[in-house]
Design an enzyme around this catalytic site. Sequence first.
Site, PDB file in Angstrom:
ATOM      1  N   HIS A 147      69.576  44.322  22.578  1.00  0.00           N
ATOM      2  CA  HIS A 147      70.413  45.029  23.547  1.00  0.00           C
ATOM      3  C   HIS A 147      70.407  44.347  24.917  1.00  0.00           C
ATOM      4  O   HIS A 147      69.411  43.780  25.349  1.00  0.00           O
ATOM      5  CB  HIS A 147      69.954  46.478  23.689  1.00  0.00           C
ATOM      6  CG  HIS A 147      68.502  46.620  24.030  1.00  0.00           C
ATOM      7  ND1 HIS A 147      68.014  46.555  25.317  1.00  0.00           N
ATOM      8  CD2 HIS A 147      67.417  46.822  23.249  1.00  0.00           C
ATOM      9  CE1 HIS A 147      66.714  46.724  25.323  1.00  0.00           C
ATOM     10  NE2 HIS A 147      66.315  46.880  24.073  1.00  0.00           N
ATOM     11  N   ASP A 148      71.555  44.377  25.568  1.00  0.00           N
ATOM     12  CA  ASP A 148      71.738  43.907  26.947  1.00  0.00           C
ATOM     13  C   ASP A 148      71.546  42.397  27.099  1.00  0.00           C
ATOM     14  O   ASP A 148      71.349  41.906  28.222  1.00  0.00           O
ATOM     15  CB  ASP A 148      70.797  44.638  27.909  1.00  0.00           C
ATOM     16  CG  ASP A 148      70.951  46.147  27.827  1.00  0.00           C
ATOM     17  OD1 ASP A 148      72.052  46.631  28.137  1.00  0.00           O
ATOM     18  OD2 ASP A 148      69.991  46.826  27.432  1.00  0.00           O
TER      19      ASP A 148
ATOM     20  N   GLY B  50      65.518  42.203  23.854  1.00  0.00           N
ATOM     21  CA  GLY B  50      66.479  42.775  24.781  1.00  0.00           C
ATOM     22  C   GLY B  50      66.469  42.130  26.160  1.00  0.00           C
ATOM     23  O   GLY B  50      65.457  41.598  26.601  1.00  0.00           O
TER      24      GLY B  50
END
Length: 276
Positions: free
Chosen positions: A127-128, A145
Site C-alpha cells: 500500500h501507498d 508499504g
Amino acid sequence: MTRISSSAKIDRTAVVEDGAVIGEHAEIGAFCYVGANVVLGDNVKLHHHAVVEGITRLGNGCQVFPMAVIGGAPQSIRHDGSDTRLEIGANCIFREGVTVNTGSSHGGGETIVGHDNLFLANSHVGHDCRIGNHVILSNNVMIGGHATVHDRAILSGGAAIHQFVQIGRQAFIGGLAGVVNDVIPYAMVVDNPALMGGLNVVGMQRAGMSKGEVHAVRRAYQTIFSAGTVVENARALRSGPDALEGAAREIVDFILDRDSERALTTPGSRRRGSQA
C-alpha cells in the site's frame, strides 16, 4: 452504470460488476473478476482467472495474468476501511500471482505505478508505494508499504524491500537481498541485510551512458563513501569548485534532498547503513 466498449471481448464466464468501465479492444478472459470501481484502458488484456478490484485504474495496453490480484485492499492493521485508490500507467505486465494493493487511510490513500513495468510471478507491491517507469520486479520480490522505486530499477528474485525505503533510479537489487535502508541511484546492492556491492555499470552502459559519464559516477561514488560521513562528503561535492552534472549530480541530490527517515545502504564495511 457499467460502460463497456463495443469492441471489448468478455468471456461469458467472467464477472464484470455494474459500474466498471471497459476500454476499446479490451479482452477479459474466462473466470476473471472486474470490480464495480475499476477502469480498464484500451487494449487491456486480462488472462483467465485474473482479478482487478478496488478503486483501480489500469492504463492502456496492460496485461494481467492468471491468479494475479490487482487493487486488493491494503494489508495494514491501521487501515480504517475507507476507500483508497490504485493508479497504474500504460503497458504494465503483471504475471501469475502478482498482488498490488491500493493505498491506505493512513498513508495518503493512493498507490501509484508508472508505465512499461514488468512484475514477474508472485511479486508484491504494498500500500501507498510509488513505482516509477520501466521497473522490473523479478519473481517473489516483496515491496513493503510506502516504499518508492524510481525509474529503471531492477529487483532480482526474492528481494525484500522494507517499508518506507527509497530505491534510486537504475539501481540493481540482487537476489534475496533484504533492503532496510535507502539505495542511491545506479547502485548495486546484495546480501541480507543488504550492503552496497558497487555500481550498476552494466545498467549504465545499457542505458547509453558514455564512458565519461560512468567515470564521473565512479569518482563521485568513491568520494561519497570514503572516510568521513556520507552526507558531509556529498555536501562537499555539491558545493565544490567542479560542477557536478548528470548521474553524478543525481546521486548527490538523492542523498542530500531525499525526504526519508531511513538510513542509507552503504558499502560492505558499513553494512548496517550510515546514520549520517
